[in-house]
Motif scaffolding. Structure first.
Motif, PDB file in Angstrom:
ATOM      1  N   THR A 141     -49.933   1.260 -44.980  1.00 58.40           N
ATOM      2  CA  THR A 141     -48.769   1.822 -44.284  1.00 58.40           C
ATOM      3  C   THR A 141     -47.482   1.130 -44.725  1.00 58.40           C
ATOM      4  N   GLU A 142     -46.374   1.808 -44.474  1.00 58.92           N
ATOM      5  CA  GLU A 142     -45.049   1.239 -44.782  1.00 58.92           C
ATOM      6  C   GLU A 142     -44.821  -0.026 -43.971  1.00 58.92           C
ATOM      7  N   GLU A 143     -45.306  -0.005 -42.733  1.00 58.88           N
ATOM      8  CA  GLU A 143     -45.153  -1.175 -41.863  1.00 58.88           C
ATOM      9  C   GLU A 143     -45.858  -2.400 -42.449  1.00 58.88           C
ATOM     10  N   GLU A 144     -47.054  -2.197 -42.965  1.00 63.83           N
ATOM     11  CA  GLU A 144     -47.797  -3.312 -43.548  1.00 63.83           C
ATOM     12  C   GLU A 144     -47.106  -3.834 -44.801  1.00 63.83           C
ATOM     13  N   GLU A 147     -44.158  -5.862 -43.691  1.00 60.70           N
ATOM     14  CA  GLU A 147     -44.639  -7.121 -43.107  1.00 60.70           C
ATOM     15  C   GLU A 147     -45.014  -8.127 -44.199  1.00 60.70           C
ATOM     16  N   GLN A 148     -45.679  -7.626 -45.233  1.00 63.49           N
ATOM     17  CA  GLN A 148     -46.073  -8.505 -46.336  1.00 63.49           C
ATOM     18  C   GLN A 148     -44.852  -8.989 -47.112  1.00 63.49           C
ATOM     19  N   ILE A 149     -43.882  -8.116 -47.291  1.00 65.89           N
ATOM     20  CA  ILE A 149     -42.659  -8.512 -47.996  1.00 65.89           C
ATOM     21  C   ILE A 149     -41.954  -9.623 -47.246  1.00 65.89           C
ATOM     22  N   VAL A 275     -44.562  -2.892 -55.910  1.00 66.94           N
ATOM     23  CA  VAL A 275     -45.393  -4.013 -56.351  1.00 66.94           C
ATOM     24  C   VAL A 275     -46.265  -4.519 -55.209  1.00 66.94           C
ATOM     25  N   VAL A 276     -45.665  -4.661 -54.025  1.00 69.08           N
ATOM     26  CA  VAL A 276     -46.407  -5.170 -52.873  1.00 69.08           C
ATOM     27  C   VAL A 276     -47.489  -4.170 -52.458  1.00 69.08           C
TER      28      VAL A 276
END
Length: 490
Positions: A141-144, A147-149, A275-276
């Motif tokens: 998801t975009e949210e994940e 969050e990782q970024i 990339v993420v």
């Protein structure tokens, strides 16, 4: 040459090989004739050395070379001619009687030697139609991604000095000196040390006591080292750290934009997200792959049951057992600490070794029948990956693979295995199932929790995964000069 089978018991074979003395003499004469025109002996013109003289001078050494060549080359030829494959290098035995050996070298006695080996059992491949696997897939998801970024952005986060008291998330710059029983201890002091409150870098209780400090404060922080702290002289001890606060800084807000992407070495926020996303998908894909592979191998394990070569199992067991004992020694534990005994552990790991060998033979047979090959390019990539893992040791690693017989097999085997799994995935029933990341990782998380309580069991699981193509991840060693005040987060 006579080839006489003297033992055929299960997978064990013994073969007696007899090469008549007349044949040995004939081979020797051929070698001497070939050498006649090449040797230079004082008193004789080239090519005019009498055969008797040549034999007297060089006969024994030439015959010794012949014997070595025959003993080296004939076993593989004999075994192949019998339609067999040896599981390990055959054991070769010859006479140890000096008189008999001298007669062989003089071509007066037959050359006799014995081969002892285990055969790789014939494996009758079965249909793969009955193999069914569930392939768990996670939608990123975009949210994940965001969050990782933000987690990655911590490395690029800036801090600004603030007035007032330190709070959770603030960075405190300080000098500290740690003491146990009033005495300073090695590694317990630092100047201008930076610590973000809540990062978990220092031992439990230390960071909590920094909340509320401000620049210029001096404070004594009392903590207790964990009982399992790596430094035995500090484990379980109460320590007092005298600190002087130099600066308190708050974290600047992080926004996902082109500026952040530039700080992280990418041209735009869009590229950063791309990339993420790829990294997250790759991580999930690896877990999915191993789960699918485990399902395949568990089903192959049920389908294929046969005797395995004891020599291969012994070698595999020794590898596992060596690692288990190394891990126990490093953790300071015993089998009793793991609620087992050495005998029970041996039995468990012996079964694991047998499974690994059997599945390896099955995959090898499947791959061979399917024409699976490992290319030179794939081998070179695998070698390059090895070199990257050990910077500064490239020459030693290259020398090892060049000079160690069979070393290249350690590079080839995992590549071959993965290609066989790919081949199987084309033939078996695969059902995709969308799951959450928690569901995908649940099994590994449960195993991890159990492993924390039972490290020996953890290693068994790790080795089982290794049998299925997963390399057990090496433990990261703590830096040699890591400050004693710091915890295990790094």
């Amino acid at each position: 040459m006579q080839v006489i089978e003297t033992l055929a018991e299960g997978l064990k074979r013994e073969i007696k090989v007899v090469i008549p003395a007349a044949d040995m003499k004939s081979r020797l004469d051929e070698r001497l004739a070939d050498a006649k025109d090449k040797v230079r002996i004082n008193g004789f013109r080239p090519g005019k050395v009498p055969m008797a003289h040549l034999k007297k001078m060089y006969g024994k050494s030439i015959m010794a070379d012949l014997v070595n060549e025959l003993v080296r080359d004939k076993p593989s030829e004999i075994i192949s001619g019998r339609g067999e494959k040896s599981a390990t290098q055959p054991s070769i035995s010859m006479t140890e009687d000096q008189d008999e050996a001298e007669k062989i070298l003089a071509a007066e006695s037959d050359l006799e030697f014995t081969l002892a080996y285990e055969v790789i059992p014939a494996i009758e491949l079965k249909s793969n139609e009955g193999i069914k696997v569930i392939r768990e897939v996670v939608e990123v998801t975009e949210e994940e991604i965001n969050e990782q970024i933000l987690k990655i952005a911590e490395s690029a986060r800036t801090y600004e000095t603030k007035k007032g008291k330190a709070a959770e998330g603030d960075r405190v710059t300080m000098n500290y000196l740690g003491k146990v029983d009033g005495e300073a201890f090695d590694g317990g002091a630092a100047e201008d040390a930076e610590l973000v409150i809540g990062s978990g870098r220092f031992i439990p209780g230390f960071e909590d006591q920094l909340v509320g400090v401000k620049a210029g404060d001096e404070k004594a922080i009392t903590v207790t080292f964990p009982t399992e702290y790596p430094a035995a002289n500090l484990a379980g001890k109460e320590a007092v750290f005298d600190i002087t606060v130099k600066d308190v800084a708050s974290a600047a807000a992080v926004e996902i934009n082109d500026d952040l992407a530039t700080k992280l070495g990418l041209e735009s926020a869009e590229k950063l997200k791309e990339v993420v996303r790829g990294q997250i998908e790759s991580q999930y894909s690896n877990v999915t792959r191993q789960k699918v592979k485990r399902q395949i191998l568990d089903q192959l394990d049920e389908v294929y049951q046969f005797d395995t070569p004891a020599g291969l199992v012994d070698a595999e067991f020794e590898n596992i057992w060596r690692q288990i004992n190394t891990d126990l020694a490093q953790s300071g534990k015993t089998f009793a600490d793991e609620d087992t005994t050495e005998e029970e552990a041996r039995e468990e790991y012996r079964k694991l070794a047998e499974r690994r060998v059997r599945l390896g033979l099955v995959l090898s047979e499947i791959g061979e029948k399917a024409g699976v090959e490992v290319t030179e390019e794939e081998m070179q990539r695998a070698l390059f990956a090895q070199l990257q893992q050990f910077p500064g040791q490239q020459k030693e690693i290259l020398d090892f693979f060049r000079n160690t017989p069979g070393a290249s097999a350690s590079l080839r085997a995992p590549i071959f295995e993965e290609k066989v799994i790919d081949k199987l995935l084309e033939e078996i029933s695969v059902t995709d199932k969308t799951v959450t990341k928690e569901e995908l990782l649940a099994e590994d998380a449960e195993e991890g929790e159990k492993a924390e309580k039972k490290p020996a069991k953890k290693k068994a699981a790790a080795k089982a995964e290794a049998a299925e193509g997963e390399e057990a991840a090496p433990k990261k060693k703590a830096p040699a000069k890591k400050k004693a005040a710091e915890g295990d987060a790094e």
